[in-house]
Design a protein around this motif. Structure first.
Motif, mmCIF file in Angstrom:
data_model
loop_
_atom_site.group_PDB
_atom_site.id
_atom_site.type_symbol
_atom_site.label_atom_id
_atom_site.label_comp_id
_atom_site.label_asym_id
_atom_site.label_seq_id
_atom_site.Cartn_x
_atom_site.Cartn_y
_atom_site.Cartn_z
ATOM 1 N N ALA A 1 2.519 13.808 -4.263
ATOM 2 C CA ALA A 1 1.261 13.087 -4.199
ATOM 3 C C ALA A 1 1.296 11.833 -5.069
ATOM 4 C CB ALA A 1 0.112 14.002 -4.622
ATOM 5 N N VAL A 2 1.854 11.960 -6.245
ATOM 6 C CA VAL A 2 1.956 10.810 -7.147
ATOM 7 C C VAL A 2 2.814 9.719 -6.511
ATOM 8 C CG1 VAL A 2 2.822 10.023 -9.376
ATOM 9 C CG2 VAL A 2 1.577 12.192 -9.214
ATOM 10 N N MET A 3 3.873 10.124 -5.841
ATOM 11 C CA MET A 3 4.740 9.154 -5.164
ATOM 12 C C MET A 3 3.955 8.364 -4.125
ATOM 13 S SD MET A 3 8.018 9.939 -2.705
ATOM 14 C CE MET A 3 6.923 10.739 -1.502
ATOM 15 N N LEU A 4 3.116 9.041 -3.336
ATOM 16 C CA LEU A 4 2.335 8.353 -2.313
ATOM 17 C C LEU A 4 1.394 7.341 -2.938
ATOM 18 C CD1 LEU A 4 1.347 11.271 0.101
ATOM 19 C CD2 LEU A 4 3.330 9.767 0.205
ATOM 20 N N THR A 5 0.738 7.745 -3.999
ATOM 21 C CA THR A 5 -0.204 6.838 -4.661
ATOM 22 C C THR A 5 0.505 5.634 -5.252
ATOM 23 O OG1 THR A 5 -1.793 8.601 -5.139
ATOM 24 C CG2 THR A 5 -1.849 6.660 -6.573
ATOM 25 N N GLU A 7 3.359 4.380 -4.305
ATOM 26 C CA GLU A 7 4.061 3.576 -3.316
ATOM 27 C C GLU A 7 3.124 2.771 -2.421
ATOM 28 O OE1 GLU A 7 8.127 3.979 -1.136
ATOM 29 O OE2 GLU A 7 6.793 5.565 -0.427
ATOM 30 N N MET A 8 2.040 3.406 -1.942
ATOM 31 C CA MET A 8 1.188 2.674 -0.998
ATOM 32 C C MET A 8 -0.259 2.532 -1.443
ATOM 33 S SD MET A 8 -0.902 5.012 0.668
ATOM 34 C CE MET A 8 -1.313 4.147 2.159
ATOM 35 N N GLY A 9 -0.606 3.060 -2.619
ATOM 36 C CA GLY A 9 -1.867 2.695 -3.241
ATOM 37 C C GLY A 9 -3.083 3.527 -2.911
ATOM 38 N N LYS A 10 -2.936 4.632 -2.189
ATOM 39 C CA LYS A 10 -4.125 5.423 -1.884
ATOM 40 C C LYS A 10 -4.537 6.228 -3.110
ATOM 41 C CE LYS A 10 -2.571 7.737 1.583
ATOM 42 N NZ LYS A 10 -2.678 8.637 2.751
ATOM 43 N N PRO A 68 4.372 4.625 10.682
ATOM 44 C CA PRO A 68 3.685 3.609 9.870
ATOM 45 C C PRO A 68 3.557 4.024 8.410
ATOM 46 C CG PRO A 68 2.053 4.954 10.952
ATOM 47 C CD PRO A 68 3.398 5.504 11.364
ATOM 48 N N TRP A 69 2.987 3.105 7.633
ATOM 49 C CA TRP A 69 2.921 3.281 6.188
ATOM 50 C C TRP A 69 1.669 4.008 5.705
ATOM 51 C CZ3 TRP A 69 -1.446 1.262 3.938
ATOM 52 C CH2 TRP A 69 -2.191 0.378 4.741
ATOM 53 N N ASN A 70 0.612 4.077 6.507
ATOM 54 C CA ASN A 70 -0.684 4.469 5.948
ATOM 55 C C ASN A 70 -0.785 5.946 5.568
ATOM 56 O OD1 ASN A 70 -0.549 5.107 8.656
ATOM 57 N ND2 ASN A 70 -2.672 4.615 9.098
ATOM 58 N N TYR A 71 -0.079 6.806 6.282
ATOM 59 C CA TYR A 71 0.032 8.218 5.905
ATOM 60 C C TYR A 71 1.523 8.541 5.879
ATOM 61 C CZ TYR A 71 -4.967 8.575 6.783
ATOM 62 O OH TYR A 71 -6.327 8.397 6.744
ATOM 63 N N PHE A 214 -18.716 -3.212 0.121
ATOM 64 C CA PHE A 214 -17.584 -2.850 0.960
ATOM 65 C C PHE A 214 -16.576 -3.989 1.050
ATOM 66 C CE2 PHE A 214 -15.573 -3.272 5.104
ATOM 67 C CZ PHE A 214 -14.816 -2.119 5.129
ATOM 68 N N TYR A 215 -17.081 -5.195 1.281
ATOM 69 C CA TYR A 215 -16.195 -6.344 1.437
ATOM 70 C C TYR A 215 -15.417 -6.607 0.151
ATOM 71 C CZ TYR A 215 -14.584 -10.989 2.764
ATOM 72 O OH TYR A 215 -13.813 -12.060 3.069
ATOM 73 N N ALA A 216 -16.097 -6.467 -0.985
ATOM 74 C CA ALA A 216 -15.423 -6.669 -2.258
ATOM 75 C C ALA A 216 -14.329 -5.625 -2.456
ATOM 76 C CB ALA A 216 -16.433 -6.589 -3.405
ATOM 77 N N ARG A 217 -14.620 -4.387 -2.059
ATOM 78 C CA ARG A 217 -13.651 -3.319 -2.244
ATOM 79 C C ARG A 217 -12.455 -3.489 -1.317
ATOM 80 N NH1 ARG A 217 -13.303 1.566 0.169
ATOM 81 N NH2 ARG A 217 -15.399 1.444 1.028
ATOM 82 N N VAL A 218 -12.696 -3.899 -0.074
ATOM 83 C CA VAL A 218 -11.600 -4.096 0.871
ATOM 84 C C VAL A 218 -10.688 -5.217 0.400
ATOM 85 C CG1 VAL A 218 -11.029 -4.836 3.199
ATOM 86 C CG2 VAL A 218 -12.803 -3.134 2.857
ATOM 87 N N GLN A 219 -11.278 -6.306 -0.098
ATOM 88 C CA GLN A 219 -10.459 -7.393 -0.618
ATOM 89 C C GLN A 219 -9.524 -6.886 -1.701
ATOM 90 O OE1 GLN A 219 -13.667 -10.242 -1.570
ATOM 91 N NE2 GLN A 219 -12.536 -11.687 -0.284
ATOM 92 N N PHE A 220 -10.069 -6.030 -2.587
ATOM 93 C CA PHE A 220 -9.261 -5.497 -3.682
ATOM 94 C C PHE A 220 -8.190 -4.552 -3.157
ATOM 95 C CE2 PHE A 220 -8.434 -2.082 -6.716
ATOM 96 C CZ PHE A 220 -7.984 -2.809 -7.803
ATOM 97 N N ASP A 221 -8.574 -3.644 -2.237
ATOM 98 C CA ASP A 221 -7.653 -2.639 -1.756
ATOM 99 C C ASP A 221 -6.482 -3.240 -0.997
ATOM 100 O OD1 ASP A 221 -9.117 -0.667 -2.830
ATOM 101 O OD2 ASP A 221 -10.099 -0.006 -0.994
ATOM 102 N N LEU A 222 -6.757 -4.272 -0.199
ATOM 103 C CA LEU A 222 -5.690 -4.828 0.623
ATOM 104 C C LEU A 222 -4.850 -5.838 -0.140
ATOM 105 C CD1 LEU A 222 -7.491 -5.271 4.049
ATOM 106 C CD2 LEU A 222 -6.112 -3.372 3.237
#
Length: 222
Positions: A1-5, A7-10, A68-71, A214-222
Motif C-alpha cells: 500500500a505504501v508503494m502505491l501511495t 508511486e502514484m499519489g493516491k 493503466p496507472w490509476n489502480y 473541488f477545482y482547487a483540489r484537482v489542480q493540486f492532485d494532478l
C-alpha cells in the motif's frame, strides 16, 4: 500500500483498500476456479444431433495485458487472477509511470506458488507493444486505457486474428463560465480526476463553494 501511495499519489487509505480488494479477488478465484471450469453437460444433446454433449473450457495460452496507472495493482489482478486460474499465462505491459508496481507484480504469482514464468512483466515502451502482439506466442490481448490506445491495440490484434478485450475511457472536460456542481456530482468528478490524466477543468467562474474547493483540489492532485 505504501508503494502505491509513493508511486502514484493516491491516499494511503485508498491504497490499502486496493490491496485488500486484490487479496479478496485472488481468494475468490482460488476457491471458485474448479467450479467455474468444470465441464457442463448439455441436458438435451439431441439439440445438437448428438447422443452426448458437453462444454469444456480450455486455456488460450499467453495473454498480453496493457494496463493503466490509476489502480496499479487492481487493474492487473482482476485480469491475471481469472486468466491464470483458467490455465493461461500472463504478460504485462504496465504504465510507464508505475515501474515499482510493475516489478512487484513480476514475481508475485511465482511467490504465491504459480509455475515460474506463468506471469511476467515487460519493461518496454508503448511503441514496442505492437511487436509483442505480433509475436506468435501471444494468443490474446487485453487493454484498459484510452480510446486511441485501445483502437491501436485492437487494430493490431485484429491483423493477427487474435481475440482482444478492451475497457476504454477518456478524459472528462468541464468547460464554461458558470458551472454549478451538485452533491451528486462529487463521486463522478472524484472518479474522473483519479482515472484520467486528461481530466481538464477549464472554468472561468465557479459559482458555489463545492465547485471552487473541488477545482482547487484537482489542480493540486494532478
Amino acid at each position: 500500500a505504501v508503494m502505491l501511495t509513493r508511486e502514484m499519489g493516491k491516499p494511503i487509505a485508498q491504497s490499502r483498500g486496493e490491496v485488500l480488494k486484490c487479496a479478496k479477488s485472488m481468494r475468490f478465484y482460488a476457491e471458485k476456479a474448479e467450479e467455474f471450469l468444470a465441464p457442463q453437460v448439455l441436458a438435451d444433446p439431441s439439440k445438437v444431433n448428438a447422443s452426448q454433449a458437453m462444454a469444456i473450457w480450455q486455456p488460450l495460452g499467453v495473454v498480453l495485458a496493457v494496463m493503466p496507472w490509476n489502480y496499479p495493482l487492481w487493474q492487473v489482478i482482476r485480469f491475471a487472477g481469472p486468466a491464470l486460474m483458467a490455465g493461461n499465462s500472463g504478460v504485462l505491459k504496465h504504465a510507464s509511470n508505475v515501474p515499482q508496481s510493475a516489478l512487484y507484480l513480476n514475481d508475485i504469482f511465482t511467490r504465491a506458488g504459480f509455475p515460474e514464468g506463468a506471469f511476467i512483466t515487460l519493461m518496454i515502451s508503448a511503441s514496442s507493444v505492437s511487436s509483442v502482439i505480433d509475436d506468435w506466442r501471444i494468443k490474446a490481448v487485453t487493454l484498459t486505457g484510452s480510446e486511441p490506445a485501445g483502437r491501436a491495440v485492437a487494430e493490431r490484434a485484429g491483423r493477427q486474428i487474435k481475440p482482444s478485450v478492451m475497457e476504454l475511457g477518456g478524459g472528462l472536460e468541464v468547460l464554461g463560465n458558470n458551472v454549478n456542481f451538485t452533491v451528486g456530482s462529487r463521486n463522478l468528478f472524484d472518479r474522473e480526476a483519479q482515472r484520467s490524466p486528461e481530466f481538464a477543468g477549464v472554468i472561468g467562474g465557479l459559482q458555489d463553494p463545492m465547485g471552487r474547493n473541488f477545482y482547487a483540489r484537482v489542480q493540486f492532485d494532478l
